[in-house]
Enzyme design. Structure first.
Site, PDB file in Angstrom:
ATOM      1  N   SER A  58      12.906  44.113  -2.131  1.00 20.01           N
ATOM      2  CA  SER A  58      14.182  43.545  -2.553  1.00 20.01           C
ATOM      3  C   SER A  58      15.396  44.166  -1.861  1.00 20.01           C
ATOM      4  O   SER A  58      16.518  43.741  -2.085  1.00 20.01           O
ATOM      5  CB  SER A  58      14.339  43.630  -4.067  1.00 20.01           C
ATOM      6  OG  SER A  58      14.715  44.920  -4.458  1.00 20.01           O
ATOM      7  N   LYS A 114      12.042  50.753 -27.860  1.00 19.80           N
ATOM      8  CA  LYS A 114      10.739  50.120 -28.000  1.00 19.80           C
ATOM      9  C   LYS A 114      10.011  50.631 -29.245  1.00 19.80           C
ATOM     10  O   LYS A 114       9.536  49.846 -30.064  1.00 19.80           O
ATOM     11  CB  LYS A 114       9.881  50.381 -26.748  1.00 19.80           C
ATOM     12  CG  LYS A 114      10.495  49.812 -25.478  1.00 19.80           C
ATOM     13  CD  LYS A 114       9.597  50.032 -24.283  1.00 19.80           C
ATOM     14  CE  LYS A 114       9.426  51.491 -23.914  1.00 19.80           C
ATOM     15  NZ  LYS A 114      10.674  52.150 -23.496  1.00 19.80           N
ATOM     16  N   THR A 115       9.935  51.963 -29.353  1.00 21.41           N
ATOM     17  CA  THR A 115       9.238  52.544 -30.494  1.00 21.41           C
ATOM     18  C   THR A 115       9.930  52.138 -31.791  1.00 21.41           C
ATOM     19  O   THR A 115       9.286  51.769 -32.780  1.00 21.41           O
ATOM     20  CB  THR A 115       9.233  54.075 -30.375  1.00 21.41           C
ATOM     21  OG1 THR A 115       8.619  54.417 -29.127  1.00 21.41           O
ATOM     22  CG2 THR A 115       8.456  54.699 -31.496  1.00 21.41           C
ATOM     23  N   LYS A 147      19.303  44.662 -12.879  1.00 24.31           N
ATOM     24  CA  LYS A 147      20.171  44.949 -11.739  1.00 24.31           C
ATOM     25  C   LYS A 147      21.639  44.685 -12.056  1.00 24.31           C
ATOM     26  O   LYS A 147      22.519  45.422 -11.618  1.00 24.31           O
ATOM     27  CB  LYS A 147      19.713  44.138 -10.525  1.00 24.31           C
ATOM     28  CG  LYS A 147      18.400  44.672  -9.948  1.00 24.31           C
ATOM     29  CD  LYS A 147      17.827  43.776  -8.861  1.00 24.31           C
ATOM     30  CE  LYS A 147      16.599  44.438  -8.240  1.00 24.31           C
ATOM     31  NZ  LYS A 147      15.962  43.566  -7.237  1.00 24.31           N
TER      32      LYS A 147
HETATM   33  P1  ATP Z   1      10.418  55.717 -24.584  1.00 21.71           P
HETATM   34  O1  ATP Z   1      10.011  54.777 -23.503  1.00 21.71           O
HETATM   35  O2  ATP Z   1      11.003  56.955 -23.983  1.00 21.71           O
HETATM   36  O3  ATP Z   1       9.384  55.952 -25.608  1.00 21.71           O
HETATM   37  P2  ATP Z   1      11.758  53.967 -26.493  1.00 21.71           P
HETATM   38  O4  ATP Z   1      12.130  52.672 -25.850  1.00 21.71           O
HETATM   39  O5  ATP Z   1      10.562  53.993 -27.350  1.00 21.71           O
HETATM   40  O6  ATP Z   1      11.700  55.074 -25.346  1.00 21.71           O
HETATM   41  P3  ATP Z   1      13.187  54.757 -28.853  1.00 21.71           P
HETATM   42  O7  ATP Z   1      12.562  56.050 -29.129  1.00 21.71           O
HETATM   43  O8  ATP Z   1      12.758  53.608 -29.680  1.00 21.71           O
HETATM   44  O9  ATP Z   1      13.045  54.427 -27.312  1.00 21.71           O
HETATM   45  O10 ATP Z   1      14.774  54.850 -28.927  1.00 21.71           O
HETATM   46  C1  ATP Z   1      15.502  56.023 -28.688  1.00 21.71           C
HETATM   47  C2  ATP Z   1      16.551  56.196 -29.747  1.00 21.71           C
HETATM   48  O11 ATP Z   1      17.580  55.246 -29.599  1.00 21.71           O
HETATM   49  C3  ATP Z   1      16.034  56.032 -31.151  1.00 21.71           C
HETATM   50  O12 ATP Z   1      16.682  56.949 -31.981  1.00 21.71           O
HETATM   51  C4  ATP Z   1      16.423  54.607 -31.496  1.00 21.71           C
HETATM   52  O13 ATP Z   1      16.560  54.440 -32.874  1.00 21.71           O
HETATM   53  C5  ATP Z   1      17.743  54.465 -30.773  1.00 21.71           C
HETATM   54  N1  ATP Z   1      18.001  53.079 -30.352  1.00 21.71           N
HETATM   55  C6  ATP Z   1      17.554  52.476 -29.218  1.00 21.71           C
HETATM   56  N2  ATP Z   1      17.984  51.208 -29.129  1.00 21.71           N
HETATM   57  C7  ATP Z   1      18.737  50.984 -30.219  1.00 21.71           C
HETATM   58  C8  ATP Z   1      19.470  49.854 -30.713  1.00 21.71           C
HETATM   59  N3  ATP Z   1      19.508  48.695 -30.028  1.00 21.71           N
HETATM   60  N4  ATP Z   1      20.135  49.986 -31.867  1.00 21.71           N
HETATM   61  C9  ATP Z   1      20.100  51.147 -32.539  1.00 21.71           C
HETATM   62  N5  ATP Z   1      19.443  52.249 -32.156  1.00 21.71           N
HETATM   63  C10 ATP Z   1      18.762  52.184 -31.014  1.00 21.71           C
HETATM   64 MG    MG Z   2       8.879  55.288 -27.356  1.00 20.93          MG
END
Ligand code: ATP
Ligand code: MG
Length: 521
Positions: free
Chosen positions: A430, A114-115, A472
């Site tokens: 569910s 997400k981030t 799921k």
């Molecule tokens: P949180 O809810 O814990 O904040 P988040 O969804 O924000 O988690 P990120 O920090 O964006 O997660 O992702 C974790 C790591 O995984 C990062 O280093 C990100 O670059 C990598 N990552 C996640 N998804 C992908 C993807 N589809 N392709 C490449 N890298 C990914």
């Molecule tokens: Mg995040």
């Protein structure tokens, strides 16, 4: 002197008249105050903030779709539908001529990107990026600032953000908006609405700054793990984009193309010096990182890099090889063993959906003794789940012979229904079909076939639709379960899943509990 410094700063800015008047007043005040007096300090501080705002300064948006696609694809594997949603969003922005005034909400379990997607959106647009977490916030003042009469008063995060990025139109990411709320002083929903809502944030008032600030050009991107705790009025104004977690194949690609190269690059270790075999990588995913996202996977890979670095130095080696055979030297014993699915009479695998993503949820029914009729429940179940357990019990009790069980089985059976992993709170309707199947399996003295199921059950045996079908299915695959029972009313959700998720999965749709029983036994 200070007055000149502040005047210089205003050069080239388009300061709104009211703000300009305020600045002039304060400058006048500053010039008559004695340098070194406390008032001089506070006034100077105030002017410092007032003149540090990027009044009228914008960066030009880059709205080219192919450029945006390139950046999204460069940084992320998979996430096809998420990327598509963002492209659509940018396309709309191109016609409107502006993407500001929108609020995106990226929702999904931890570590799904997400981030990282948020960052890419900013980069694709050519906008500045600023991120802060509202998760731990306790006090409204962290968002809206303290009044200047406070000692040590500070403006809130939004003002700080604008000072930092030096433009009025950055992408601002508000992380963990679902974790706000608890023990927040004041009303978090209305504080956030003032910031996010395009109707209110054109003239956002920070208590410290005390002049109106236009936040309407900001593109807000929020992230959350669940929608449950986000106040309704806020949720209504957001465009939700769901990220639901990865299956093993996707994680493999993400690890190979992104995580591993990124880790090596960060430590400046040449690629050829650590040789991680594909089989070993698969084993890391299976045995050490069974999660919806890839955060744990990234940590384990980091751990391999660290330990390899030690080996390279201590043994003066040219390269290390990490294979399935020596993986335990790097990571210790696997955290997850092959198949942990519980089996036997009275045990059925359900499918659950929580803020951590999808999960398989085994449910056990056991007969405690034959002295009385009775029923008890454990497993930290929420109210709704307790109700569905009661419904399951009543339904099965009333239809024993119909399903081929002894019609007086429950007359002399004290039954215990348990949902293991007691530490995790569970709720929702569910698991209805799963619980009734566990009870029926107990009464029939017959194990169920190896499959997983989800669906709400009513007293008359109807099977109602449930949420999180995608999550799921991902969870079932992660546990190597390739046959599932879903409510008929979820057929469309299932049909809309991308092909790679459905590949190899046998799915049965149930309208009534009879359909479930037919498949399960
Ligand atoms: P949180 O809810 O814990 O904040 P988040 O969804 O924000 O988690 P990120 O920090 O964006 O997660 O992702 C974790 C790591 O995984 C990062 O280093 C990100 O670059 C990598 N990552 C996640 N998804 C992908 C993807 N589809 N392709 C490449 N890298 C990914
Ligand atoms: Mg995040």
């Amino acid at each position: 002197n200070d007055v000149d410094t502040f005047r210089d700063r205003l050069e080239g800015l388009v300061v709104p008249p009211k703000v300009l008047t305020r600045i002039e007043e304060e400058l006048d005040k500053l010039s008559v105050l004695e340098t070194g007096s406390p008032e001089y300090g506070t006034t100077r501080n105030y002017l410092d903030w007032l003149t540090a705002m990027p009044w009228g300064v914008h960066s030009a948006d880059q709205l080219g779709l192919s450029h945006a696609r390139e950046i999204l694809d460069r940084d992320h594997d998979g996430l096809k539908d998420v990327k598509e949603r963002i492209i659509e969003f940018l396309a709309e922005g191109t016609f409107k001529g502006d993407v500001g005034g929108s609020i995106l909400l990226l929702v999904g379990p931890p570590g799904v990107g997400k981030t990282s997607i948020g960052r890419s959106i900013a980069e694709a647009l050519g906008r500045e990026f600023y991120r802060f977490s509202v998760g731990g916030m306790r006090d409204e003042a962290e968002i809206k600032g303290h009044r200047r009469t406070y000692i040590g008063a500070m403006p809130g995060k939004l003002v700080q953000a604008l000072k930092e990025v030096e433009v009025e139109n950055p992408v601002i990411m508000l992380d963990e908006i679902d974790k706000m709320g608890q023990s927040f002083q004041g009303d978090p929903a209305s504080a956030l609405l003032e910031v996010l809502d395009p109707e209110q944030n054109v003239d956002f008032l920070d208590h410290y700054l005390d002049v109106r600030l236009d936040l309407s050009k900001v593109l807000f991107v929020c992230t959350a793990n669940t929608l449950d705790s986000i106040p309704g009025p806020l949720l209504d104004r957001m465009e939700q984009i769901r990220l639901s977690g990865y299956i093993a194949e996707e994680k493999l690609a993400i690890a190979k193309n992104h995580l591993w190269p990124k880790l090596l690059k960060r430590d400046r270790i040449p690629k050829k010096r650590i040789n991680l075999t594909e089989a070993a990588l698969k084993q890391v995913i299976e045995g050490y990182a069974r999660e919806a996202g890839v955060r744990q996977l990234e940590k384990q890979l980091h751990s391999i890099v660290r330990k390899s670095a030690v080996k390279l130095l201590e043994n003066d080696q040219q390269s290390v090889k990490v294979s399935v055979n020596n993986l335990e030297e790097f990571l210790g014993a696997p955290l997850f063993r092959q198949e942990q699915v519980l089996k036997g009479e009275g045990v059925v695998t359900g499918l659950a959906w929580t803020s951590m993503g999808g999960a398989t949820l085994p449910i056990e029914a056991g007969k405690v003794h034959s002295l009385t009729r009775g029923f008890k429940l454990t497993g930290k179940l929420g109210e709704v789940m307790q109700e569905s357990a009661n419904i399951a019990y009543s339904y099965v009790l009333g239809h024993l012979s119909e399903y081929g069980a002894d019609s007086d089985f429950f007359d002399s059976a004290f039954v215990h229904l348990h949902v293991p992993e007691g530490a995790t709170p569970k709720d929702g309707p569910s698991a209805g079909v799963t619980m009734s199947t566990a009870l029926l399996s107990l009464a029939k003295h017959q194990s169920v076939r190896s499959l997983a199921m989800t669906g709400e059950l009513t007293l008359t045996g109807q099977v109602l639709p449930v949420g999180g079908i995608r999550e799921k299915i991902i969870a079932a695959r992660r546990s190597k379960i390739f046959e599932v029972i879903l409510p008929e009313a979820n057929r469309r959700d299932y049909d809309e899943l991308p092909g790679f998720l459905k590949e190899g999965v046998t799915v049965h749709f149930a309208r009534h509990y009879q359909d479930v029983a037919k498949v399960a036994f």
